[in-house]
Design an enzyme around this catalytic site. Structure first.
Site, PDB file in Angstrom:
ATOM      1  N   GLU A  87     -46.285  61.232  42.053  1.00  0.00           N
ATOM      2  CA  GLU A  87     -47.646  61.248  42.567  1.00  0.00           C
ATOM      3  C   GLU A  87     -47.804  60.151  43.625  1.00  0.00           C
ATOM      4  O   GLU A  87     -47.563  58.975  43.358  1.00  0.00           O
ATOM      5  CB  GLU A  87     -48.622  60.999  41.401  1.00  0.00           C
ATOM      6  CG  GLU A  87     -50.051  60.760  41.840  1.00  0.00           C
ATOM      7  CD  GLU A  87     -50.934  60.343  40.665  1.00  0.00           C
ATOM      8  OE1 GLU A  87     -50.421  60.243  39.534  1.00  0.00           O
ATOM      9  OE2 GLU A  87     -52.133  60.130  40.888  1.00  0.00           O
ATOM     10  N   ASP A  92     -49.344  58.599  37.633  1.00  0.00           N
ATOM     11  CA  ASP A  92     -49.980  57.368  37.163  1.00  0.00           C
ATOM     12  C   ASP A  92     -50.543  57.554  35.759  1.00  0.00           C
ATOM     13  O   ASP A  92     -50.870  58.666  35.350  1.00  0.00           O
ATOM     14  CB  ASP A  92     -51.144  56.982  38.102  1.00  0.00           C
ATOM     15  CG  ASP A  92     -50.632  56.530  39.455  1.00  0.00           C
ATOM     16  OD1 ASP A  92     -49.441  56.153  39.542  1.00  0.00           O
ATOM     17  OD2 ASP A  92     -51.421  56.562  40.416  1.00  0.00           O
ATOM     18  N   ASP A 128     -53.347  57.223  34.569  1.00  0.00           N
ATOM     19  CA  ASP A 128     -54.815  57.248  34.598  1.00  0.00           C
ATOM     20  C   ASP A 128     -55.307  58.692  34.581  1.00  0.00           C
ATOM     21  O   ASP A 128     -54.519  59.628  34.441  1.00  0.00           O
ATOM     22  CB  ASP A 128     -55.337  56.482  35.822  1.00  0.00           C
ATOM     23  CG  ASP A 128     -54.835  57.099  37.122  1.00  0.00           C
ATOM     24  OD1 ASP A 128     -54.241  58.201  37.071  1.00  0.00           O
ATOM     25  OD2 ASP A 128     -55.027  56.480  38.183  1.00  0.00           O
ATOM     26  N   ASP A 157     -56.581  60.649  36.912  1.00  0.00           N
ATOM     27  CA  ASP A 157     -56.052  61.507  37.968  1.00  0.00           C
ATOM     28  C   ASP A 157     -54.609  61.898  37.677  1.00  0.00           C
ATOM     29  O   ASP A 157     -54.208  63.037  37.893  1.00  0.00           O
ATOM     30  CB  ASP A 157     -56.119  60.784  39.323  1.00  0.00           C
ATOM     31  CG  ASP A 157     -57.544  60.776  39.869  1.00  0.00           C
ATOM     32  OD1 ASP A 157     -58.375  61.553  39.349  1.00  0.00           O
ATOM     33  OD2 ASP A 157     -57.811  59.991  40.799  1.00  0.00           O
TER      34      ASP A 157
END
Ligand code: TSJ
Length: 660
Positions: A448, A521, A523, A525
């Site tokens: 990503e 990541d 998180d 997203d």
């Protein structure tokens, strides 16, 4: 032929002393030769002497009781594991006939238990299970038992006979009392010299099988008991399904939906040319189909003519309804069998007086007349159902046309790719490929963000690790934009980098990496992108998921530094453990960095924590994970049909956008 040879061979295996015993008639010897043959080659009769074979003996005996139920004379069957791992099967049928069979000069009971394949001889039952595919009969179980006893309640009398040491009659059938009921009770102890792996029964195996029998034979009440050990450990369960296959399908679909399944169970039952057909089916909101078929209660794992008849009728009737009601336009192509069975759970159970099984494992029904019988019966009933239930029919139409559109979109993409002359030789410019040609060693990191992609490119092992960064723009995924990923050329890059194509044409033997590692990541997203990627793989490259080629990288969540020493922690628990290990004083000196993204790591750190095969931790994605992702994806899209439609359109657009 085989049996003749076997008998010839085994004749010489009978010990001389036994042959010479005066009280054996010619008939007795023949009987013992038969049973001795079973003991010499148990595998030929029950497949294996492992735990599977041990349980097989139970099915053999239970099948006989089920035959009595199918004939309409019995409605209750008890199966008990007793202390000492003996088995008792009891039914409330007519009781095995006790009169003398002229040919053998023995009681019918004794004949059943001592002559191989005697089962059918005096049976009027048209749909016998025993003596069928695996039903080698009660005599085989007797041959493989240390002892076996039969008690028959019949015509006011209780009759008893016992066999020992692999089928030797202790004494002929004897009347031992009076009764007012009827039924058959069989108890046996499997021979530990035959079942050398184990003679311990597995309750859950017996329970699951009996439950299946209860589903397949509606209205028959089964009791399963485990009476081993102290009384408080005993287990008693009861299975009886008045709804039969209807309830079976509901049971199989029980985990498929978080809420109540909106689709009806469609059920039909009929008889034609002495073939009984029973079918239940229900769609669910998954994309996998579960179609199970049975003939005479035996699972036909490789399908056969009954399954073919079902599929033919399903496809024919759904297409007819779709055309007649304008769910398909005149120039739309017809729905395929695959379109019609996506997300379908179905059970096809037939009862046939003379089944023929084919294939290596005899798991395929071969009777050709069955195809038309099933197709007629099911087709007619399904058509009636659709016409009488327009609301349900509409839901089914939405489902099958969605499947068709996805299929057509995938094909168009393939054609576009071909037309543009895109070959695997022209790899995407963004891909930093690895140098090794040994695909079993090669890994593709899908990363990503461009900055993390850059770190990964610098930090990787160039020989085996390839990096494909996904554009940063995808980071800003918002609900409304999620489906964009499917319209994105990045996906095209991924398809070409992986190299096996996609959709129905996906060829796993052509893939260029045996590990495809999603690195996002830690998180929201990141997890969003992971879901989209998993959904994509699940839908368009399913074998990658099924065969375990997809992994999820596990980057650390924290870097804890003290002096010039760095510790990486992958979750909060590890961080707490580190604090505990260092003690309170040192813990206070820890400088903790919470990684917000992969981009915060330099190439060396990324290599050490996440990519070095000796140190990294990765999760291998299972089909369940992907299905879950697919479901979450559905939830993100909402139940909104418009939204789904848009997905299809976007999907088709992605197809056209394959302008790589
Ligand atoms: F085969 C067996 F011994 F393994 C066995 C048979 C085991 C168990 C638990 C049950 C049975 C069994 C057999 N239950 N019910 C019957 N019924 C007959 O054998 C039977 C009874 C009557 C008539 C008849 O024509 O009157 C015919 C049959 C086949």
């Amino acid at each position: 032929m085989e049996n003749e040879e076997l008998e010839k061979e085994t004749r010489n295996l009978i010990p001389d002393e036994e042959k010479s015993k005066a009280d054996y008639t010619a008939n007795d010897i023949q009987v013992l030769e038969g049973l001795e043959a079973v003991r010499k080659r148990p595998g030929m009769y029950i497949g294996t002497t492992s735990s599977t074979g041990l349980h097989h003996c139970v099915w053999e005996i239970v099948d006989n009781a089920i035959d009595e139920a199918l004939a309409g004379y019995c409605d209750t069957i008890h199966v008990t594991i007793n202390d000492g791992n003996t088995i008792t099967v009891k039914d409330n049928g007519r009781g095995i006939p006790v009169d003398i069979v002229s040919k053998s000069g023995k009681s019918a009971v004794e004949t059943v238990y001592t002559i191989l394949h005697a089962g059918g001889k005096f049976s009027e039952n048209a749909y016998k299970v025993s003596g069928g595919l695996h039903g080698v009969g009660a005599s085989v179980v007797n041959a493989l038992s240390e002892w076996l006893e039969v008690t028959v309640h019949k015509d006011g009398g209780i009759y008893y006979i016992k066999f020992v040491n692999g089928g030797h009659t202790v004494e002929p059938l004897k009347r031992i009392g009076d009764c007012t009921d009827s039924g058959t009770i069989v108890t046996f102890k499997p021979d530990a010299t035959i079942f050398t792996d184990t003679v311990v029964y597995d309750y859950s195996v017996i329970r699951d099988r009996i439950r299946q029998m209860a589903f397949l034979n509606k209205g028959v009440r089964f009791f399963v008991n485990d009476e081993r050990g102290p009384e408080e450990d005993h287990v008693h369960e009861e299975f009886c399904y008045e709804g039969g296959l209807k309830e079976y399908v509901t049971y199989l679909n029980r985990n498929k939906e978080s809420t109540e399944n909106p689709y009806d169970v469609i059920y039909c039952e009929d008889k034609q040319d002495n073939i009984k057909v029973e079918i239940a089916m229900q769609y669910n909101d998954s994309y996998t189909s579960m179609i199970y078929s049975f003939c005479n209660n035996i699972n036909t794992a490789d399908g056969g003519t009954h399954e073919e008849g079902f599929r033919l009728a399903l496809t024919r009737v759904i297409n007819k309804y779709a055309r007649a009601n304008k769910f398909l336009k005149d120039n739309d192509e017809s729905l395929t069998q695959d379109d019609c069975k996506e997300g379908l759970t179905a059970i096809i159970s037939i009862k046939h007086p003379n089944p023929q099984y084919e294939g290596q494992t005899k798991g395929k029904l071969g009777n050709s007349e069955v195809r038309a019988v099933v197709s007629n019966i099911f087709g007619e009933q399904l058509e009636r159902y659709l016409n009488e239930n327009p609301r349900s029919a509409k839901m089914i139409m939405a489902k099958v046309t969605l499947a068709a559109n996805a299929r057509i979109a995938a094909r168009k993409a393939r054609e576009t790719t071909r037309k543009n002359g895109i070959e695997v030789t022209s790899l995407p410019g963004k891909l930093a490929d690895c140098s090794s040609k040994d695909v079993s060693q090669c890994e593709l990191y899908i990363v990503e963000g461009n900055s993390a992609g850059g770190s990964a490119k610098s930090g990787r092992n160039r020989e085996y690790q390839a990096i494909l960064p996904l554009r940063g723009k995808i980071l800003n995924v918002e609900k409304a934009q999620t489906k964009r990923i499917f319209a994105n050329a990045e996906i095209g890059n991924m398809i070409i980098a992986i190299g096996g194509g996609y959709g129905n044409e996906f060829d796993v033997s052509k893939i260029r990496y045996h590990k495809i590692i999603i690195m996002t990541d830690a998180d929201v997203d990141g997890s969003h992108i992971r879901i989209l990627l998993l959904t994509f793989f699940y839908r368009f490259m399913k074998p990658l998921v099924e065969q375990g080629y997809i992994y999820i990288a596990q980057p650390p969540l924290y870097k804890a530094s003290r002096g010039n020493k760095d510790y990486y922690c992958y979750n909060d628990e590890q961080l707490n453990q580190l604090r505990a290990k260092l003690g309170p004083t040192a813990s206070k000196q820890l400088k903790i960095q919470r990684y917000k993204g992969l981009g915060e790591m330099n190439p060396q750190q990324l290599w050490e924590t996440t990519m070095d095969p000796d140190k990294r931790k990765m999760l291998r994605v299972t089909i369940d994970d992907a299905m879950e992702a697919d479901k979450v994806f559905d939830e993100l899209m909402g139940e909104d049909v418009l939204c789904r439609k848009e997905f299809i359109r976007e999907n088709a657009k992605f197809v056209n956008n394959l302008d790589i």
